[in-house]
Enzyme design. Sequence first.
Site, mmCIF file in Angstrom:
data_model
loop_
_atom_site.group_PDB
_atom_site.id
_atom_site.type_symbol
_atom_site.label_atom_id
_atom_site.label_comp_id
_atom_site.label_asym_id
_atom_site.label_seq_id
_atom_site.Cartn_x
_atom_site.Cartn_y
_atom_site.Cartn_z
ATOM 1 C CB SER A 113 67.339 40.961 -34.258
ATOM 2 O OG SER A 113 67.624 41.922 -35.239
ATOM 3 C CG HIS A 114 71.656 41.460 -35.363
ATOM 4 N ND1 HIS A 114 70.683 42.111 -34.654
ATOM 5 C CD2 HIS A 114 72.788 41.592 -34.653
ATOM 6 C CE1 HIS A 114 71.216 42.627 -33.571
ATOM 7 N NE2 HIS A 114 72.500 42.330 -33.537
ATOM 8 C CG ASP A 278 67.556 42.014 -39.423
ATOM 9 O OD1 ASP A 278 66.600 42.211 -40.200
ATOM 10 O OD2 ASP A 278 67.481 42.215 -38.210
ATOM 11 C CG ASP A 280 63.861 40.792 -36.864
ATOM 12 O OD1 ASP A 280 65.008 41.074 -37.271
ATOM 13 O OD2 ASP A 280 63.257 41.484 -36.030
ATOM 14 C CG ASP A 282 64.168 44.592 -37.508
ATOM 15 O OD1 ASP A 282 65.229 44.035 -37.861
ATOM 16 O OD2 ASP A 282 63.790 44.680 -36.321
ATOM 17 N NE ARG A 283 69.767 45.052 -36.595
ATOM 18 C CZ ARG A 283 70.827 45.214 -35.827
ATOM 19 N NH1 ARG A 283 72.030 45.220 -36.366
ATOM 20 N NH2 ARG A 283 70.704 45.347 -34.534
ATOM 21 C CE LYS A 377 66.159 47.530 -36.515
ATOM 22 N NZ LYS A 377 65.986 47.395 -35.052
HETATM 23 C C1 G16 Z 1 67.575 46.437 -31.875
HETATM 24 C C2 G16 Z 1 66.779 47.693 -31.638
HETATM 25 C C3 G16 Z 1 67.470 48.870 -32.250
HETATM 26 C C4 G16 Z 1 68.902 48.970 -31.756
HETATM 27 C C5 G16 Z 1 69.623 47.666 -32.013
HETATM 28 C C6 G16 Z 1 70.993 47.653 -31.386
HETATM 29 O O1 G16 Z 1 67.562 46.132 -33.222
HETATM 30 O O2 G16 Z 1 65.480 47.576 -32.167
HETATM 31 O O3 G16 Z 1 66.743 50.009 -31.913
HETATM 32 O O4 G16 Z 1 69.561 50.007 -32.400
HETATM 33 O O5 G16 Z 1 68.902 46.609 -31.428
HETATM 34 O O6 G16 Z 1 70.863 47.784 -30.007
HETATM 35 P P1 G16 Z 1 72.092 47.625 -29.052
HETATM 36 O O7 G16 Z 1 73.076 48.666 -29.488
HETATM 37 O O8 G16 Z 1 71.531 47.879 -27.665
HETATM 38 O O9 G16 Z 1 72.649 46.247 -29.238
HETATM 39 P P2 G16 Z 1 67.355 44.647 -33.722
HETATM 40 O O10 G16 Z 1 67.427 44.720 -35.208
HETATM 41 O O11 G16 Z 1 68.476 43.859 -33.095
HETATM 42 O O12 G16 Z 1 66.019 44.241 -33.188
#
Ligand code: G16
Length: 544
Positions: A113-114, A278, A280, A282-283, A377
């Site tokens: 992800s990010h 971000d 991938d 999704d954000r 997302k």
């Molecule tokens: C993931 C999850 C999200 C979550 C985020 C932050 O997003 O898919 O549902 O809100 O992590 O999670 P945490 O607070 O546990 O770090 P992504 O975009 O990182 O895949």
Amino acid sequence: MDISVVATHPFNDQKPGTSGLRKQVSHFRSSHYLENFVQSIFDTQTPLRGAELILGGDGRFFNREAVQVILRMAAANDIRKVTVGLGGILSTPAASHLIRKRGAAGGIVLSASHNPGGPNGDFGIKFNVANGGPAPESVTNAIHARSLEITEYRIARAEHVDIDHGGTSTLGDMAVEIVDPVADYADLMESLFDFDAMRTLLQSGAFTMRFDSMHAVTGPYAQEILEHRLGAAAGTVMRPEPLADFGGQHPDPNLTHARELGEVMFGRDAPDFGAASDGDGDRNMILGRGFFVSPSDSLAVLASNAHLIPAYRDGLKGVARSMPTSQAVDAVAVALGIPCYETPTGWKFFGNLLDDGRITLCGEESFGTSSDHVREKDGLWAVLFWLNLLAVRRQSVEEILRDHWIRFGRHYYTRHDYEEIDSSAANALMDRLHSMLPDLQGRDFGSMKVKAADDFSYTDPVDGGVSSGQGLRILFEDGARVVFRLSGTGTQGATLRVYIERHETAPDRLDQDPQAALAALIELAEDLAEIRTRTQKERPDVVT
Ligand code: G16
């Protein structure tokens, strides 16, 4: 086809976090590490046998090597067909869409992800189930349990598959189809939104926008949709080339990491609309001219304006937000007379609500928003929703937000992150707070009284599954809240997240800086949790 059965030993750290298994690249490259996890997926997810699997990732360092390993393991584990995005690329929402469109039994998305990429960055692997969404806890628990007892994995002895040209080939009995990662997704977007209205706005000469792809996966998607299909000016998409190390930056769409976009949007002659996504895809982050839209507010605005968008013209069935997300969307749900669900953090918790037809839109404070069009997302979807809204309402982003606050009040909101703190110190901080919860009930803090203090637990209304230990909440009688959680996505030490919210309805107090409007609650949270002494940090590393 020759198949090797390789003896291995279990790793005790393959429990998926909030969103799949994330570790440093060096960890993923250690002998058998990736293979063990993939075999644990194949061993436990029997619907994959004889079925189609979707495979792709955000293009980060190690993406291409991992695709080759997974293809050879899929061929050795009776998968009928693997559909791969060209070059091993698929954004998370595009992968979700492909799984659904092709009736695949699941998908593997390679992304952290990010989190930063490159040889010294992070890598990750997520398994998505047949509805296109992240595996629910029952599935990730089964994969984890298998990873603790695994003794061997199966892998075909074969040449590298050419993933850089479209078309279908075979690997033993398994078909491998390489597809355009963008086209299906772009068509889906075109089916949801009013592209004519957006095209008119973008080509009017009176409207400009910038989209920051952050050298991550959305570059080709954004260029195709915004610049080619909608006719936005060339250069609208900033940093469009996906790079294996994201240009050395964090592909995290907030004002800390999308600094250049922030400077453009808060500078002289700023464009009307700015957005970023971000690693991938999704954000999303939404900006107006000199104006930041908090993700929680964005979800609320989308919900209250959904009837203006073709796909949602007939109204919303319901909405959902993760527990730490502000209650702004709850107020919209009340006005619309629709249900609003509060789930734990993690997109996987929305899946059942979407599949069961209980909700149409959902979102999180962590810059994630989406609808029932996929089961992930979707960053570009949110940007196009906003663009469609701007084309219909012909108001600025700021005007739309100010209208919203006048109607619903403003949910001042902030999240403070303390990153890479010592894990045992973080656990001790949370344990201490947990033990204080019973005594906090009914306590007065200045003019504020604690109504309830608990550890959030969720019972899924569709399958009855219970998820406990999802964050410590201090709820005040006036609706204000402070929430403490440890992140489930970091790879080094622990990250403490403190979420702070307060509702304001006085028309002359809707224009404050959130940090100032929330100052008393921020101080209270820091004191209660003894954050400075326990984390050894004077201030949070990231404030959103
Ligand atoms: C993931 C999850 C999200 C979550 C985020 C932050 O997003 O898919 O549902 O809100 O992590 O999670 P945490 O607070 O546990 O770090 P992504 O975009 O990182 O895949």
